[in-house]
Structure formats: C-alpha cells, structure tokens
Design an enzyme around this catalytic site. Structure first.
Site, PDB file in Angstrom:
ATOM      1  N   HIS A 189       0.730  -1.237  -0.093  1.00  0.00           N
ATOM      2  CA  HIS A 189      -0.110   0.061  -0.070  1.00  0.00           C
ATOM      3  C   HIS A 189       0.967   1.236  -0.029  1.00  0.00           C
ATOM      4  CE1 HIS A 189      -2.930   2.819   1.086  1.00  0.00           C
ATOM      5  NE2 HIS A 189      -4.034   1.918   0.801  1.00  0.00           N
ATOM      6  N   ASP A 232      -8.070  -5.358  -0.064  1.00  0.00           N
ATOM      7  CA  ASP A 232      -8.378  -6.097  -1.413  1.00  0.00           C
ATOM      8  C   ASP A 232      -8.042  -7.534  -1.146  1.00  0.00           C
ATOM      9  OD1 ASP A 232      -9.639  -4.321  -2.836  1.00  0.00           O
ATOM     10  OD2 ASP A 232      -7.443  -3.407  -3.261  1.00  0.00           O
TER      11      ASP A 232
HETATM   12  N1  CMC Z   1       4.287  -7.717  -4.649  1.00  0.00           N
HETATM   13  C1  CMC Z   1       5.564  -7.773  -4.709  1.00  0.00           C
HETATM   14  N2  CMC Z   1       6.476  -6.650  -4.809  1.00  0.00           N
HETATM   15  C2  CMC Z   1       5.808  -5.443  -4.354  1.00  0.00           C
HETATM   16  C3  CMC Z   1       4.359  -5.556  -4.180  1.00  0.00           C
HETATM   17  C4  CMC Z   1       3.700  -6.634  -4.442  1.00  0.00           C
HETATM   18  N3  CMC Z   1       2.271  -6.535  -4.307  1.00  0.00           N
HETATM   19  N4  CMC Z   1       3.826  -4.151  -3.858  1.00  0.00           N
HETATM   20  C5  CMC Z   1       4.993  -3.451  -4.010  1.00  0.00           C
HETATM   21  N5  CMC Z   1       6.266  -4.510  -4.174  1.00  0.00           N
HETATM   22  C6  CMC Z   1       7.552  -3.913  -4.102  1.00  0.00           C
HETATM   23  C7  CMC Z   1       8.144  -3.128  -5.555  1.00  0.00           C
HETATM   24  O1  CMC Z   1       8.181  -4.061  -6.458  1.00  0.00           O
HETATM   25  C8  CMC Z   1       9.114  -2.399  -4.771  1.00  0.00           C
HETATM   26  O2  CMC Z   1      10.548  -3.051  -4.456  1.00  0.00           O
HETATM   27  P1  CMC Z   1      11.710  -2.372  -4.905  1.00  0.00           P
HETATM   28  O3  CMC Z   1      11.854  -1.275  -3.875  1.00  0.00           O
HETATM   29  O4  CMC Z   1      12.665  -3.361  -4.915  1.00  0.00           O
HETATM   30  O5  CMC Z   1      11.465  -1.780  -6.325  1.00  0.00           O
HETATM   31  C9  CMC Z   1       8.512  -1.862  -3.377  1.00  0.00           C
HETATM   32  O6  CMC Z   1       7.852  -3.050  -3.139  1.00  0.00           O
HETATM   33  C10 CMC Z   1       7.856  -0.535  -3.508  1.00  0.00           C
HETATM   34  O7  CMC Z   1       6.827  -0.787  -4.336  1.00  0.00           O
HETATM   35  P2  CMC Z   1       6.154   0.687  -4.925  1.00  0.00           P
HETATM   36  O8  CMC Z   1       5.551   0.054  -6.365  1.00  0.00           O
HETATM   37  O9  CMC Z   1       6.886   1.741  -5.161  1.00  0.00           O
HETATM   38  O10 CMC Z   1       4.906   0.975  -4.130  1.00  0.00           O
HETATM   39  P3  CMC Z   1       3.733   1.897  -4.363  1.00  0.00           P
HETATM   40  O11 CMC Z   1       3.268   2.822  -3.276  1.00  0.00           O
HETATM   41  O12 CMC Z   1       4.030   2.818  -5.724  1.00  0.00           O
HETATM   42  O13 CMC Z   1       2.458   1.080  -4.876  1.00  0.00           O
HETATM   43  C11 CMC Z   1       0.752  -0.474  -4.562  1.00  0.00           C
HETATM   44  C12 CMC Z   1       1.505   0.463  -4.019  1.00  0.00           C
HETATM   45  C13 CMC Z   1      -0.456  -0.758  -3.789  1.00  0.00           C
HETATM   46  C14 CMC Z   1       0.302  -0.119  -6.044  1.00  0.00           C
HETATM   47  C15 CMC Z   1       1.541  -1.761  -4.773  1.00  0.00           C
HETATM   48  O14 CMC Z   1       1.832  -2.043  -3.364  1.00  0.00           O
HETATM   49  C16 CMC Z   1       1.053  -2.905  -5.614  1.00  0.00           C
HETATM   50  O15 CMC Z   1       1.038  -2.929  -6.874  1.00  0.00           O
HETATM   51  N6  CMC Z   1       0.238  -3.911  -5.058  1.00  0.00           N
HETATM   52  C17 CMC Z   1      -0.307  -4.996  -5.646  1.00  0.00           C
HETATM   53  C18 CMC Z   1      -1.776  -4.321  -6.103  1.00  0.00           C
HETATM   54  C19 CMC Z   1      -2.829  -4.024  -5.193  1.00  0.00           C
HETATM   55  O16 CMC Z   1      -2.981  -4.740  -4.103  1.00  0.00           O
HETATM   56  N7  CMC Z   1      -3.310  -2.775  -4.945  1.00  0.00           N
HETATM   57  C20 CMC Z   1      -4.549  -2.461  -4.075  1.00  0.00           C
HETATM   58  C21 CMC Z   1      -3.834  -1.325  -3.204  1.00  0.00           C
HETATM   59  S1  CMC Z   1      -5.009  -1.068  -1.869  1.00  0.00           S
HETATM   60  C22 CMC Z   1      -6.445  -0.653  -1.898  1.00  0.00           C
HETATM   61  C23 CMC Z   1      -6.569   0.135  -3.090  1.00  0.00           C
HETATM   62  O17 CMC Z   1      -5.782   1.301  -3.257  1.00  0.00           O
HETATM   63  O18 CMC Z   1      -7.619   0.085  -3.851  1.00  0.00           O
END
Ligand code: CMC
Length: 429
Positions: A307, A364
C-alpha cells in the site's frame, strides 16, 4: 520547534511555513516556491505531496490507523450501518434518528432509474465491462436531472445529488449484473434496507424473491462500510482533480469509477481472486508465486499486498480477515481459496523481502473471499468497491468546492526535443 522550513538554493535562503494537522502530521507549504525561486518540486506519483487540507478521513499508515470523521474504523465497522456511515462521511456527524429516517427515505425515493435510462442497457453487449457501464450510466443520470447539474454544495441541491448518486449507483450496479446474466431487471423495493434492496435487485427472480440471511446482509454492510472512504487515494484524487475544474458531481464521480477500475487500485480485489484461483489450479506451492513476486526481472506482483500509505497492517484487512472466518463458519461454507490466502499471508510475513518493504495484506486481499461468500460474481467486485466508495467521492467533491480549491494543474520537467523547424514531407527520411 521552528514553524518555518528553511531552504538554501544557490546560496540564498528561503523560508516556508510549516502547517500541522489535527493529528500532528506536518507539511511544508511550498505554494510560493516557484514564484520565489524558479524551481518546482518533483514527486512522481505524489507520494510526498499533499494536495488539500481535509476534515473527512484520517489515515496513519505507520501505525495502521484509519478514522472516518474522527471515529476509528474498528468502532464504525462494529456498530454502524453503511447508510449511517455514508451520512457521517457526507455531513460530518452521525445522524440523529430523524436525520437517519429522512436520509434513508431519500435513498429509497431515488432508487428507481428513469425509464429512458433503462433502455440504454439493452444496446450493450452482454459481456461489456461492468465498470465501463457504471461510469457511463452515472454520468448519464445527470441528463435526467438538469436541476442538479449545477454545483450544489449545501442545502436541498446537495442533499438531492448525494442521495441520488448513493441510491442509483446501487440500482445501476445490480442491473449491470442482470443484463450480463440475460435476466429481467428487478425494480427496487422501498421496504428493504439499503443492502437487502441491492441483494434483491441482484438475485430475486420472477417467482422467487431473494431474501438474504442476516449473515449475508451484515457481511455486505461491512464490506461497504470498510470501503466508504480512504482519503486521497487514486480515485478520490481523480474526483477532486475533475471537480476542481468546477465539473459537476456526476461527471466527477464517473471519472472516479474509471480510476478505481485499474488493478493497482480497486481492480485489485478481482485480481486477488484470479491469482488465488490460478495458484489453486496450478497445483504449485505458494512459495513459487512468492518467489515470482520477488524476482527482479519479473513484473508479477502479489495482488492484495502493499500500500502506498500503510507501512503496517491495513486495519481494514484485519477486520475483513476475521469477518471472512465468521461468515464462512456461520454459513457453514468452506472456501479453499481462503486456505491459500492464509498460507500466502503467513509466508510473506516471515519473508525478508516483504518485511523490508513493509508489504502487508491490504483491503483487497480478503474482501474478494467475503464477496464470494455473499454470492457476488467476480466481474462485479470492483463495482462493489465503487458502491462503497461513493460517500467518500461525494464528500471530497463537496469539500474541494467549500474550500474553493484552485484548479488542479501540476507542473512538469520537460525532457523532449528542443526547438526544431518543420520538415516538408518530401524531405523527411
Ligand atoms: N508484490 C511484490 N512486490 C511488491 C508489491 C507486491 N504486491 N507491492 C510493492 N512491491 C515492491 C515493489 O516491487 C518495490 O520493490 P523495490 O523497492 O525493490 O523496487 C517496493 O515494493 C515498493 O513498491 P512501489 O510500487 O514503489 O509502491 P507504491 O506505493 O508505488 O505502490 C501499490 C503501492 C499498492 C500500487 C503496490 O504495492 C501494488 O502494486 N500492490 C499490488 C496491487 C494491490 O494490491 N493494490 C491495492 C491497493 S490497496 C486498495 C486500493 O488502493 O484500492
């Protein structure tokens, strides 16, 4: 402690005010930065950018705290109905008995869809994406209510727009499902509660009225309460950006639906179940999927994990995990996907990759299993999220107008070509 932030740039010092929110969170007000220094800030994805001051919802991502108008989510989830929660989010206070009666009355009054709007469903392919239909239909509702197309942020105009959207989103959602299933539409029944009415419009058949068990009705209520608002997330920010151009409420929330659709946001609830089903069908150990999510050269992510704001447990996922257990037990149901989900959670919590990045299950992760138990089909999960998020979108749209928010217009750093001269067609290679 100083109430100014001092910035040194090219040997010169500039001071910027520090503002503190009611929960102690702090910001540096850089409104005049560009005017004074010629610089802008760069913050792709707005991870460190405050876009507004808001009284609606508070999230402390480090501590895993979520409050609606000051009430902890645990308290609201335990005690409030979705209709009470919507009122609280919209108007700032829990409703009195009279206010609740009148608000519920308005929701009942606005549940039916205009007959001409009904006809639009028949022109759509039965496999049309439900989120596309929902967004289009919400925008179209405004065509039948020109009296509330202007911006109303108070009084009867706002009350009507808010009640209308909260109620019609539910009817449209149920009819999207009926249309795809090739079934006749069920008119709303004013004698039913908000959730029971939705379930009736989804599942009643001509000779068999659907009467939900109290367990199912309560589970749906909880799902909607937990999704009612979540401060400046992608879809709510979208609603505020669109609304900042003084666009009407209907078009602003219909843009919110589109933003919610994506798998990184609301679409994640569908993606989680697809992922769990894939793990189940593959027969492979969950560690294979965990390793895939960790691999640098693989774009696969564990859906339902991570998140932008929570760097601790998402409090909604804790409530949902317990609710899923209770509901399945009360309904005497078993869901093999729940076992896979539990194993994934357990293994990731012990894994250094997930620990170092603070990746915990989000809202989710367990919500899809709850929706499965309620009987909602997979292609409707994100639509369910949209019904739940409607109070938050409306309240944020109203707030931006009340705060006279300037039109949203970020800057950029240009990285393209410098000035070039036009090349006539015959000279281009
Ligand atoms: N699985 C594996 N690795 C992950 C995941 C995941 N679900 N989420 C983040 N990471 C890793 C990412 O690869 C990165 O690693 P590194 O630092 O080595 O490059 C690190 O964690 C930080 O990730 P980020 O993409 O910079 O984080 P963000 O804040 O931009 O993205 C997020 C947040 C929710 C989009 C992301 O965690 C994600 O894609 N999660 C899966 C999709 C999901 O469950 N979304 C629902 C979010 S909650 C409800 C809502 O908003 O609707």
């Amino acid at each position: 402690m100083s109430d100014k932030a001092v910035l040194t740039l090219e040997g010169k010092q500039y001071e910027y005010d520090i503002h503190t929110g009611s929960e102690g969170e702090r910001c540096i007000d850089i409104t005049n930065l560009r005017k004074e220094t010629g610089y802008i800030t760069m913050d792709e994805g707005f991870g460190n950018t405050g876009s507004c001051y808001s009284d609606i919802t508070f999230v402390d991502g480090a501590k895993g705290i979520l409050k609606y108008r000051g009430y902890p989510i645990e308290d609201i989830a335990e005690n409030a109905t979705f209709v009470e929660t919507a009122y609280l989010i919209l108007y700032g206070e829990l409703p009195t008995a009279d206010q609740l009666r009148s608000f519920s009355g308005a929701l009942k009054e606005h549940a039916p869809l205009h007959t001409n709007l009904k006809h639009h469903f028949s022109g759509l392919p039965s496999d049309a994406p439900p989120m596309a239909i929902l967004s289009a239909m919400l925008n179209m509702v405004s065509c039948f209510h020109p009296d509330i197309l202007e911006v109303h942020t108070s009084g009867k105009g706002f009350d009507k727009s808010a009640a209308l959207l909260l109620s019609k989103v539910r009817t449209i959602a149920a009819w999207v499902f009926r249309m795809a299933a090739g079934k006749a539409f069920n008119d709303p029944n004013p004698n039913l509660s908000y959730c029971a009415n939705f379930l009736h419009m989804m599942f009643s058949d001509p000779y068999q009225e659907y009467i939900p068990s109290p367990v199912i009705e309560k589970a749906l209520n909880l799902f909607l309460v937990l999704h009612a608002d979540h401060e400046q997330n992608c879809s709510t920010s979208t609603v505020r950006v669109v609304g900042s151009s003084r666009a009407n409420l209907f078009s602003s929330v219909s843009a919110g639906v589109c933003a919610l659709w994506g798998p990184l946001h609301g679409g994640a609830n569908t993606a989680v179940i697809q992922m769990l089903e894939e793990i189940q069908a593959s027969g492979r150990p969950v560690t294979d999927y965990i390793n895939m999510a960790k691999a640098k050269n693989n774009t696969f992510r564990l859906m339902g994990f991570g998140h932008r704001v929570y760097k601790n447990f998402d409090p909604r996922s804790i409530i949902l995990k317990k609710a899923v257990d209770d509901v399945l037990q009360e309904l005497n149901m078993q869901d093999p996907l729940l076992d896979i989900a539990r194993e994934l959670e357990e293994k990731t919590l012990a894994d250094s990759y997930f620990k170092e990045r603070n990746l915990y299950p989000n809202v989710d992760f367990y919500s899809g299993i709850l929706l499965r138990a309620i009987g909602i089909p997979l292609n409707m999960y994100t639509v369910m999220f949209a019904i739940g998020r409607m109070p938050g979108w409306i309240a944020n749209w109203r707030e931006l107008h009340d705060h006279k928010q300037r039109i949203s217009r970020p800057r950029q750093i240009f990285t393209g070509s410098n000035t070039r001269s036009y090349i006539p067609l015959e000279k281009r290679t």
